[in-house]
Design a protein around this motif. Structure first.
Motif, PDB file in Angstrom:
ATOM      1  N   UNK A 128      -8.321  -0.298   9.886  1.00 58.97           N
ATOM      2  CA  UNK A 128      -8.538  -0.389   8.378  1.00 58.97           C
ATOM      3  C   UNK A 128      -9.931   0.456   8.143  1.00 58.97           C
ATOM      4  N   UNK A 129     -10.932  -0.037   9.132  1.00 66.49           N
ATOM      5  CA  UNK A 129     -12.043   0.424   8.845  1.00 66.49           C
ATOM      6  C   UNK A 129     -12.443   2.145   8.563  1.00 66.49           C
ATOM      7  N   UNK A 130     -11.565   2.643   9.580  1.00 65.75           N
ATOM      8  CA  UNK A 130     -11.604   4.285   9.698  1.00 65.75           C
ATOM      9  C   UNK A 130     -10.889   4.559   8.337  1.00 65.75           C
ATOM     10  N   UNK A 131      -9.649   3.849   8.023  1.00 66.52           N
ATOM     11  CA  UNK A 131      -9.275   4.330   6.646  1.00 66.52           C
ATOM     12  C   UNK A 131     -10.204   4.167   5.551  1.00 66.52           C
ATOM     13  N   UNK A 132     -10.820   3.032   5.750  1.00 66.40           N
ATOM     14  CA  UNK A 132     -11.930   2.622   4.350  1.00 66.40           C
ATOM     15  C   UNK A 132     -12.882   3.867   4.466  1.00 66.40           C
ATOM     16  N   UNK A 133     -13.360   4.331   5.662  1.00 68.47           N
ATOM     17  CA  UNK A 133     -14.428   5.352   5.748  1.00 68.47           C
ATOM     18  C   UNK A 133     -14.096   6.759   5.025  1.00 68.47           C
ATOM     19  N   UNK A 134     -12.766   6.913   4.804  1.00 68.24           N
ATOM     20  CA  UNK A 134     -12.293   8.044   4.041  1.00 68.24           C
ATOM     21  C   UNK A 134     -12.366   8.016   2.643  1.00 68.24           C
ATOM     22  N   UNK A 135     -12.019   6.661   1.898  1.00 69.28           N
ATOM     23  CA  UNK A 135     -12.145   6.659   0.729  1.00 69.28           C
ATOM     24  C   UNK A 135     -11.820   5.273   0.308  1.00 69.28           C
ATOM     25  N   UNK A 136     -12.901   4.734  -0.654  1.00 70.40           N
ATOM     26  CA  UNK A 136     -12.700   3.347  -1.113  1.00 70.40           C
ATOM     27  C   UNK A 136     -12.274   3.404  -2.533  1.00 70.40           C
ATOM     28  N   UNK A 137     -11.975   4.706  -3.136  1.00 70.34           N
ATOM     29  CA  UNK A 137     -11.442   4.612  -4.384  1.00 70.34           C
ATOM     30  C   UNK A 137     -10.101   5.146  -4.296  1.00 70.34           C
ATOM     31  N   UNK A 160      -2.440  -4.091  -3.770  1.00 68.49           N
ATOM     32  CA  UNK A 160      -1.136  -5.253  -3.644  1.00 68.49           C
ATOM     33  C   UNK A 160      -1.314  -6.351  -3.875  1.00 68.49           C
ATOM     34  N   UNK A 161      -2.436  -6.951  -4.079  1.00 68.16           N
ATOM     35  CA  UNK A 161      -3.033  -8.290  -4.202  1.00 68.16           C
ATOM     36  C   UNK A 161      -2.971  -8.890  -2.728  1.00 68.16           C
ATOM     37  N   UNK A 162      -3.111  -8.233  -1.912  1.00 66.85           N
ATOM     38  CA  UNK A 162      -2.835  -9.157  -0.574  1.00 66.85           C
ATOM     39  C   UNK A 162      -4.447  -9.332  -0.139  1.00 66.85           C
ATOM     40  N   UNK A 163      -4.481 -10.399   0.385  1.00 64.37           N
ATOM     41  CA  UNK A 163      -5.929 -11.067   1.028  1.00 64.37           C
ATOM     42  C   UNK A 163      -5.582 -11.967   2.145  1.00 64.37           C
ATOM     43  N   UNK A 164      -6.640 -12.617   2.790  1.00 61.01           N
ATOM     44  CA  UNK A 164      -6.368 -13.086   3.842  1.00 61.01           C
ATOM     45  C   UNK A 164      -5.649 -14.522   3.699  1.00 61.01           C
ATOM     46  N   UNK A 165      -5.526 -14.957   2.368  1.00 60.61           N
ATOM     47  CA  UNK A 165      -4.756 -16.229   1.958  1.00 60.61           C
ATOM     48  C   UNK A 165      -3.320 -15.848   1.835  1.00 60.61           C
ATOM     49  N   UNK A 170       9.204 -13.592   4.334  1.00 65.67           N
ATOM     50  CA  UNK A 170      10.423 -13.659   5.604  1.00 65.67           C
ATOM     51  C   UNK A 170      10.596 -12.128   6.065  1.00 65.67           C
ATOM     52  N   UNK A 171      10.602 -12.014   7.440  1.00 61.70           N
ATOM     53  CA  UNK A 171      11.079 -10.839   8.085  1.00 61.70           C
ATOM     54  C   UNK A 171       9.826 -10.131   7.962  1.00 61.70           C
ATOM     55  N   UNK A 172       8.663 -10.478   7.932  1.00 65.57           N
ATOM     56  CA  UNK A 172       7.428  -9.656   7.742  1.00 65.57           C
ATOM     57  C   UNK A 172       6.298 -10.176   8.449  1.00 65.57           C
ATOM     58  N   UNK A 173       5.254  -9.284   8.577  1.00 62.40           N
ATOM     59  CA  UNK A 173       4.052  -9.945   9.108  1.00 62.40           C
ATOM     60  C   UNK A 173       2.924  -9.218   8.643  1.00 62.40           C
ATOM     61  N   UNK A 174       1.803  -9.725   8.211  1.00 61.00           N
ATOM     62  CA  UNK A 174       0.433  -9.033   7.924  1.00 61.00           C
ATOM     63  C   UNK A 174      -0.406  -9.346   8.856  1.00 61.00           C
ATOM     64  N   UNK A 175      -0.499  -8.261   9.708  1.00 59.24           N
ATOM     65  CA  UNK A 175      -1.587  -8.425  11.102  1.00 59.24           C
ATOM     66  C   UNK A 175      -2.611  -8.710  10.713  1.00 59.24           C
ATOM     67  N   UNK A 176      -3.206 -10.027  11.677  1.00 60.74           N
ATOM     68  CA  UNK A 176      -4.483 -10.406  11.387  1.00 60.74           C
ATOM     69  C   UNK A 176      -5.286 -10.482  12.775  1.00 60.74           C
ATOM     70  N   UNK A 177      -6.706 -10.549  12.832  1.00 59.96           N
ATOM     71  CA  UNK A 177      -7.472 -10.771  13.596  1.00 59.96           C
ATOM     72  C   UNK A 177      -7.411 -12.224  13.877  1.00 59.96           C
ATOM     73  N   UNK A 178      -8.264 -12.536  15.061  1.00 64.15           N
ATOM     74  CA  UNK A 178      -8.354 -13.968  15.640  1.00 64.15           C
ATOM     75  C   UNK A 178      -8.961 -14.813  14.414  1.00 64.15           C
TER      76      UNK A 178
END
Length: 546
Positions: A128-137, A160-165, A170-178
């Motif tokens: 995610x950080x590598x993609x952020x380095x390209x553009x934050x706009x 998409x209004x997606x955050x850590x909370x 169903x049938x999907x995963x937002x991958x997270x760090x520990x």
């Protein structure tokens, strides 16, 4: 009746009930009017008839791709193509995406498709950080080649209004760090739902459809069963029909009632609309109602009855419960739809068969031709049920060539019943072949090659028992595809009265080395009696005087 076009001195593979091979075919307007020897068709020739000398080349019915994502294939060409030879590393990828950002107004999506971590030098996904380095706009989405995973930057998550909370769907995963932070990797239904935000404009869709039509025709595909696109299925359905009516699409389309995002909502909407499978004409026809039941064969996220061979804790993912599947597709069946679902793993296939069996018990229907898309791990007990229920499986033989080495790693001996083309023939089950493009190449000749040879790209044998003959493989890509869309009476074979849709290859497919089938080229594509693809003005070199 006098012919407009005559093709002579060829290997005309009719794909009729007897698998006849003849020399000549005659066409009037958009129909086949005669086949056989030169003596059989000579009476149709006038001074105005164009006669083409095939010089021994193969002429086949136009290929019917029974499962491809036609719209997605076209729109993919509007973004960064990760399959480009210029993208060999993460750095190459980031530079290509950054260049696209510079061409794109701030706030608009930047998309990259076809990413395969196995072909990148680092053998990993970007962060995610590598993609952020390209553009934050710009919201950025990178879609894996299987189209069941994606990677987004922080702006994409924000849009998409997606955050850590945010809870996993169903049938999907937002991958997270520990520590709970999102990595930006979206798995299965989490990815599908993101596509609702990263969708295309009407203008982009129309442009993509034109590009897709050109490429499918170039590959000799004259009909496609479109297995669903991003975003709101109704909008895509409408735009596709507009493009067909405007004659911007040359390929005949059998359009699934399916969207990659919340497919059940579109199925329910269409089930109540009054439209049913078969409505339309020879250019555009409504196809089956379709859901997704499980994941990708190379994710791997398909739903299996036994654990994966390389991961003893993994049974894959399911999108719906049995009750949900029964309710959604059962209702579509009751309303008159042909029904189908993406079902790769044996557990998912079993659930779909249970659903179809229940639907038929509640409301019997002859000749329903309900389908199973992919039917990846189709063990003998599942094959028997397909036969008993009259279900049409849609295998993807080219997956064996592209992914066979990974299948051996993930599924072990189960590769012997993956996309089991020979077993279907032996069980007298009609199976229609699809590419699943753009997941892999749309080239039907690679699919035929894989069905005949059953080898991975590295030469590794993958379930040798499932090899089929060249003629049987051709049937999978022609008449069986027509059967799967209830259209075998008008196309899929070279027979009098059928539509003049066919393809000419660079040489004889029956005489060439079996290991070189994938290297054959399409040199002519005809739809409705009109030559639509003719590279390098080949028509001047093959046409002869009467």
């Amino acid at each position: 009746m006098k012919a407009d076009l005559i093709f002579i001195n060829g290997e005309v593979i009719t794909v009729d009930d007897q698998n006849r091979i003849v020399d000549c075919v005659a066409i009037k307007a958009n129909q086949i009017i005669a086949t056989g020897s030169y003596n059989d068709i000579e009476h149709t020739i006038t001074q105005d008839t164009k006669v083409f000398d095939l010089e021994g080349k193969s002429l086949l019915p136009g290929f019917i791709d029974a499962h491809a994502h036609f719209t997605i294939y076209g729109t993919n060409s509007l973004g960064v193509d990760c399959t480009s030879s210029g993208i060999q590393s993460i750095q190459d990828l980031l530079e290509a995406i950054q260049k696209k950002c510079m061409e794109t107004p701030k706030g608009q999506w930047v998309r990259a498709t076809g990413f395969n971590e196995h072909t990148i030098a680092e053998k990993r996904y970007p962060t995610r950080e590598e993609l952020d380095s390209i553009s934050k706009d710009h919201p950025i989405i990178l879609i894996r080649k299987c189209n069941h995973f994606s990677f987004v930057n922080s702006k994409g998550l924000e849009v998409a209004n997606i955050d850590a909370t945010t809870k996993d769907p169903n049938g999907g995963i937002f991958e997270r760090l520990a520590d709970g932070r999102l990595t930006g990797k979206l798995i299965e239904n989490a990815h599908m739902q993101m596509l609702e935000y990263a969708n295309f404009t009407k203008e982009e869709l129309r442009k993509g459809l034109k590009l897709a039509s050109k490429e499918f025709i170039k590959a000799g595909i004259t009909s496609v069963h479109d297995a669903g696109a991003y975003g709101d299925g109704a909008d895509t359905f409408r735009i596709m029909q507009e493009a067909v009516n405007a004659k911007e699409i040359d390929v005949r389309i059998y359009a699934f009632v399916c969207s990659l995002t919340n497919s059940h909502l579109f199925v329910r909407k269409m089930s109540e609309s009054g439209a049913i499978t078969g409505l339309g004409n020879e250019r555009f026809r409504i196809g089956p109602a379709k859901l997704f039941t499980d994941g990708a064969s190379v994710g791997p996220t398909i739903a299996t009855r036994e654990t994966y061979s390389h991961d003893q804790n993994n049974f894959g993912l399911l999108y719906y419960s049995q009750e949900e599947l029964n309710e959604i597709l059962g209702n579509a069946h009751a309303k008159g739809f042909q029904v189908t679902a993406h079902a790769q793993g044996d557990r998912a296939i079993e659930m779909l068969l249970d659903c179809i069996e229940k639907a038929l018990e509640n409301q019997p229907r002859e000749n329903h031709r309900h389908r199973i898309e992919h039917a990846g791990i189709a063990s003998p007990d599942l094959q028997r049920r397909m036969k008993e229920l009259g279900v049409v499986p849609i295998p993807n033989p080219a997956f064996i060539y592209v992914n066979g080495d990974k299948y051996s790693e993930y599924y072990g001996d189960r590769v012997n019943v993956m996309y089991p083309c020979w077993d279907y023939i032996e069980q007298d089950i009609i199976a229609a072949y699809g590419s699943d493009a753009p997941v892999i190449t749309l080239n039907p000749l690679l699919g035929i090659h894989a069905a005949v040879n059953r080898q991975a790209w590295n030469g590794q044998p993958i379930g040798n028992r499932q090899k089929v003959s060249v003629l049987d493989a051709i049937r999978g890509y022609t008449i069986n595809g027509a059967y799967a869309s209830f259209e075998e009476n008008i196309k899929g074979s070279i027979e009098i009265g059928k539509l003049a849709d066919f393809v000419v290859l660079s040489e004889s497919i029956l005489d060439c080395d079996l290991n070189k089938i994938k290297d054959l080229q399409v040199v002519l594509t005809v739809v409705d009696g009109e030559i639509l693809y003719d590279p390098n003005s080949q028509r001047e070199t093959v046409e002869s005087a009467v």
